[in-house]
Write a protein that holds these residues in place. Structure first.
Motif, mmCIF file in Angstrom:
data_model
loop_
_atom_site.group_PDB
_atom_site.id
_atom_site.type_symbol
_atom_site.label_atom_id
_atom_site.label_comp_id
_atom_site.label_asym_id
_atom_site.label_seq_id
_atom_site.Cartn_x
_atom_site.Cartn_y
_atom_site.Cartn_z
ATOM 1 N N CYS A 214 24.797 14.231 29.247
ATOM 2 C CA CYS A 214 25.460 15.509 29.482
ATOM 3 C C CYS A 214 26.180 15.982 28.224
ATOM 4 C CB CYS A 214 26.484 15.399 30.623
ATOM 5 S SG CYS A 214 25.817 14.757 32.170
ATOM 6 N N ARG A 215 26.116 17.275 27.994
ATOM 7 C CA ARG A 215 26.934 17.902 26.963
ATOM 8 C C ARG A 215 27.672 19.060 27.621
ATOM 9 N NH1 ARG A 215 24.617 18.686 21.064
ATOM 10 N NH2 ARG A 215 24.747 16.441 21.348
ATOM 11 N N TYR A 216 29.001 19.027 27.555
ATOM 12 C CA TYR A 216 29.822 19.978 28.306
ATOM 13 C C TYR A 216 30.390 21.076 27.407
ATOM 14 C CZ TYR A 216 29.872 16.424 31.997
ATOM 15 O OH TYR A 216 29.500 15.518 32.954
ATOM 16 N N ARG A 217 30.533 22.253 27.984
ATOM 17 C CA ARG A 217 31.297 23.323 27.346
ATOM 18 C C ARG A 217 32.744 23.255 27.840
ATOM 19 N NH1 ARG A 217 28.806 27.155 24.555
ATOM 20 N NH2 ARG A 217 30.223 28.828 25.164
ATOM 21 N N ARG A 218 33.601 24.042 27.256
ATOM 22 C CA ARG A 218 35.023 23.973 27.602
ATOM 23 C C ARG A 218 35.231 24.407 29.063
ATOM 24 N NH1 ARG A 218 36.705 29.173 27.609
ATOM 25 N NH2 ARG A 218 35.536 30.665 26.333
ATOM 26 N N PRO A 219 36.283 23.892 29.699
ATOM 27 C CA PRO A 219 36.551 24.253 31.105
ATOM 28 C C PRO A 219 36.828 25.744 31.262
ATOM 29 C CG PRO A 219 37.798 22.304 30.471
ATOM 30 C CD PRO A 219 37.221 22.880 29.199
ATOM 31 N N GLU A 220 36.399 26.285 32.384
ATOM 32 C CA GLU A 220 36.666 27.684 32.734
ATOM 33 C C GLU A 220 37.521 27.717 33.996
ATOM 34 O OE1 GLU A 220 33.334 30.347 33.261
ATOM 35 O OE2 GLU A 220 32.145 29.142 31.868
ATOM 36 N N PRO A 221 38.481 28.620 34.053
ATOM 37 C CA PRO A 221 39.228 28.788 35.304
ATOM 38 C C PRO A 221 38.387 29.560 36.315
ATOM 39 C CG PRO A 221 39.925 30.436 33.730
ATOM 40 C CD PRO A 221 38.943 29.552 32.996
ATOM 41 N N MET A 222 38.752 29.462 37.565
ATOM 42 C CA MET A 222 38.180 30.328 38.593
ATOM 43 C C MET A 222 39.029 31.594 38.641
ATOM 44 S SD MET A 222 35.576 28.688 40.096
ATOM 45 C CE MET A 222 35.289 28.466 41.834
ATOM 46 N N ILE A 223 38.371 32.683 38.982
ATOM 47 C CA ILE A 223 39.086 33.963 39.088
ATOM 48 C C ILE A 223 38.956 34.502 40.514
ATOM 49 C CG2 ILE A 223 38.892 34.553 36.655
ATOM 50 C CD1 ILE A 223 36.571 36.249 39.161
ATOM 51 N N ALA A 224 39.890 35.378 40.853
ATOM 52 C CA ALA A 224 39.767 36.171 42.069
ATOM 53 C C ALA A 224 39.521 37.604 41.627
ATOM 54 C CB ALA A 224 41.038 36.084 42.909
ATOM 55 N N ALA A 225 38.503 38.236 42.187
ATOM 56 C CA ALA A 225 38.149 39.600 41.807
ATOM 57 C C ALA A 225 38.083 40.464 43.054
ATOM 58 C CB ALA A 225 36.812 39.609 41.072
ATOM 59 N N MET A 226 38.756 41.606 43.001
ATOM 60 C CA MET A 226 38.805 42.484 44.161
ATOM 61 C C MET A 226 38.926 43.941 43.733
ATOM 62 S SD MET A 226 41.948 41.419 43.150
ATOM 63 C CE MET A 226 42.121 39.825 43.914
ATOM 64 N N SER A 227 38.615 44.837 44.653
ATOM 65 C CA SER A 227 38.781 46.264 44.382
ATOM 66 C C SER A 227 40.263 46.614 44.415
ATOM 67 C CB SER A 227 38.036 47.086 45.435
ATOM 68 O OG SER A 227 38.597 46.853 46.723
ATOM 69 N N ALA A 228 40.595 47.806 43.909
ATOM 70 C CA ALA A 228 41.992 48.251 43.881
ATOM 71 C C ALA A 228 42.598 48.278 45.281
ATOM 72 C CB ALA A 228 42.080 49.640 43.243
ATOM 73 N N ALA A 229 41.776 48.642 46.272
ATOM 74 C CA ALA A 229 42.288 48.730 47.643
ATOM 75 C C ALA A 229 42.703 47.376 48.193
ATOM 76 C CB ALA A 229 41.232 49.365 48.554
ATOM 77 N N LEU A 230 42.103 46.302 47.690
ATOM 78 C CA LEU A 230 42.419 44.958 48.181
ATOM 79 C C LEU A 230 43.393 44.211 47.277
ATOM 80 C CD1 LEU A 230 38.873 43.760 49.354
ATOM 81 C CD2 LEU A 230 40.769 44.570 50.771
ATOM 82 N N ASP A 231 43.825 44.833 46.192
ATOM 83 C CA ASP A 231 44.702 44.161 45.218
ATOM 84 C C ASP A 231 46.144 44.203 45.713
ATOM 85 O OD1 ASP A 231 45.979 43.069 43.069
ATOM 86 O OD2 ASP A 231 45.110 44.422 41.580
ATOM 87 N N TRP A 232 46.680 43.057 46.088
ATOM 88 C CA TRP A 232 48.040 42.964 46.604
ATOM 89 C C TRP A 232 49.076 42.811 45.501
ATOM 90 C CZ3 TRP A 232 44.324 39.280 46.674
ATOM 91 C CH2 TRP A 232 44.583 38.081 45.994
ATOM 92 N N ALA A 233 48.621 42.605 44.268
ATOM 93 C CA ALA A 233 49.563 42.440 43.153
ATOM 94 C C ALA A 233 48.987 43.088 41.896
ATOM 95 C CB ALA A 233 49.837 40.956 42.918
ATOM 96 N N PRO A 234 48.867 44.410 41.874
ATOM 97 C CA PRO A 234 48.212 45.086 40.746
ATOM 98 C C PRO A 234 48.927 44.908 39.415
ATOM 99 C CG PRO A 234 49.253 46.678 42.223
ATOM 100 C CD PRO A 234 49.310 45.369 42.912
ATOM 101 N N GLU A 235 50.171 44.512 39.457
ATOM 102 C CA GLU A 235 50.938 44.356 38.211
ATOM 103 C C GLU A 235 50.682 43.011 37.538
ATOM 104 O OE1 GLU A 235 53.211 42.242 41.363
ATOM 105 O OE2 GLU A 235 52.049 44.117 41.220
#
Length: 286
Positions: free
Chosen positions: A157-178
Motif C-alpha cells: 500500500c502507498r497512502y496519500r495524506r488523510p482527508e477529513p469528512m465534510i458535511a455539504a448542504m443547501s442554504a435552506a438546510l444550513d443551520w450554521a451559515p456563519e
C-alpha cells in the motif's frame, strides 16, 4: 479451450441463437455448433438449454460467460500493450479507481507524470473498494486506487495524506451559515445522504457521541451523494475530495471536526505479483 472458442461462445450468448451467431461470425452453422459441443465436452458440463426459438444459458454457461468476458478483456489489453511497444510507445497501465479518487487526478504529481511520460496510455475500471480488490486478485488491473478503511493485509500500500469528512448542504438546510466547521454531534436529527461503504464508519462515530444518524439516502457512489445534496434533498457526508466530482454550486461545505472520520486514498497492489516498471513509475507520482 482457446480465445477463439470463447469469442464464439460469447457471440452465441449475445445473439441467443446459433444461426444468428453464425451469421454474425460469417461462418456456417455446423462448424459453430461443433465448436460448442467440443467446449461442453472439454468442460464436462452443458452450457446451453436449447429451446424452440432461442437458447438459454445453464448455470455453468453463466459462469463461463463471466469468465470469458474477463479473459477476452485481458487478451485485448495484452494485444494493445504489445502494439504500443511495437509503435515505440511506453505501454498501457491498467488501473481501478473509486469514484471519490477524482481529486488525485488533479494533483501536481499526476500532472507531472503525464508530462514526463506522454506516451503512456491508461485503461481505467471504476468500482467500489471491494470490487477493485476482487479485480486485483483476478489480475484484471495492476493497481487499485481505493479509500480506507479496507483490509490491507494482502497488499502493498502507498497512502496519500488523510482527508477529513465534510458535511455539504443547501442554504435552506444550513443551520450554521456563519461557520465552515461543525462538530459531529450537530448532525443529530439531520437527513443524511451517505456513500454506503462509509455508513458503518459514520454510524460508529455517531454512536460514540450518543446518537444514531438519520439516514435519508444510502448509495453506491460518492458523486451521487454530492448530487443529491446539491439538489437540496439532504446533508451529504463524504470525503472532502469528493466534492469537486459532481455539481456542487448550491452547496455550503463544512469540515466535520471528528478524528475518527478521516479517510485516505491508497494505491494498492498484490504482495505476491510482479509489478511492471510502468506501474512503479506511476506509484512514484502517487
Amino acid at each position: 479451450m482457446d480465445l477463439k472458442q470463447l469469442h464464439y461462445f460469447l457471440t452465441i450468448v449475445e445473439e441467443r441463437q446459433i444461426t444468428a451467431a453464425a451469421r454474425k461470425l460469417h461462418m456456417a452453422q455446423p462448424p459453430l455448433s461443433n465448436q460448442m459441443k467440443l467446449l461442453e465436452l472439454e468442460l464436462g458440463m452443458q452450457l446451453f438449454e436449447r429451446g424452440p426459438h432461442h437458447i438459454e444459458l445453464t448455470d455453468a454457461g453463466r459462469m463461463l460467460a463471466r469468465r470469458a468476458h474477463q479473459l477476452l478483456d485481458m487478451a485485448d489489453t495484452a494485444r494493445r500493450e504489445i502494439d504500443d511497444l511495437r509503435r515505440g510507445l511506453s505501454g498501457t497501465l491498467t488501473l481501478g479507481t473509486v469514484s471519490s479518487s477524482g481529486n488525485f487526478l488533479l494533483s501536481p504529481g499526476m500532472q507531472e507524470f503525464r508530462k514526463t511520460y506522454p506516451g503512456i496510455h491508461f485503461e481505467i475500471y471504476d468500482g467500489n473498494t471491494y470490487q477493485l480488490i476482487d479485480m486485483l486478485e483476478k489480475g484484471m488491473i495492476e493497481i487499485g486506487i481505493v479509500r480506507t478503511p479496507f483490509n490491507a493485509a494482502r497488499f502493498n500500500c502507498r497512502y496519500r495524506r488523510p482527508e477529513p469528512m465534510i458535511a455539504a448542504m443547501s442554504a435552506a438546510l444550513d443551520w450554521a451559515p456563519e461557520r465552515d466547521t461543525i462538530a459531529i454531534s450537530e448532525l443529530a436529527g439531520k437527513p443524511l445522504i451517505v456513500y454506503r461503504r462509509f455508513y458503518p464508519l459514520i454510524q460508529d462515530a455517531c454512536a460514540a457521541h450518543d446518537f444514531a444518524p438519520e439516514i435519508y439516502c444510502r448509495n453506491d457512489d460518492a458523486r451521487t451523494t454530492i448530487l443529491w445534496a446539491n439538489a437540496g434533498l439532504g446533508v451529504a457526508v463524504a470525503p472532502a475530495g469528493a466534492v469537486d466530482l459532481a455539481a456542487h454550486e448550491n452547496l455550503h461545505i463544512k469540515q466535520i471536526e471528528e478524528p475518527s472520520l478521516k479517510t485516505r486514498l491508497a494505491a494498492i497492489w498484490p504482495r505476491d505479483k510482479y509489478l511492471s516498471s510502468l506501474a512503479e513509475r506511476f506509484l512514484a507520482s502517487f
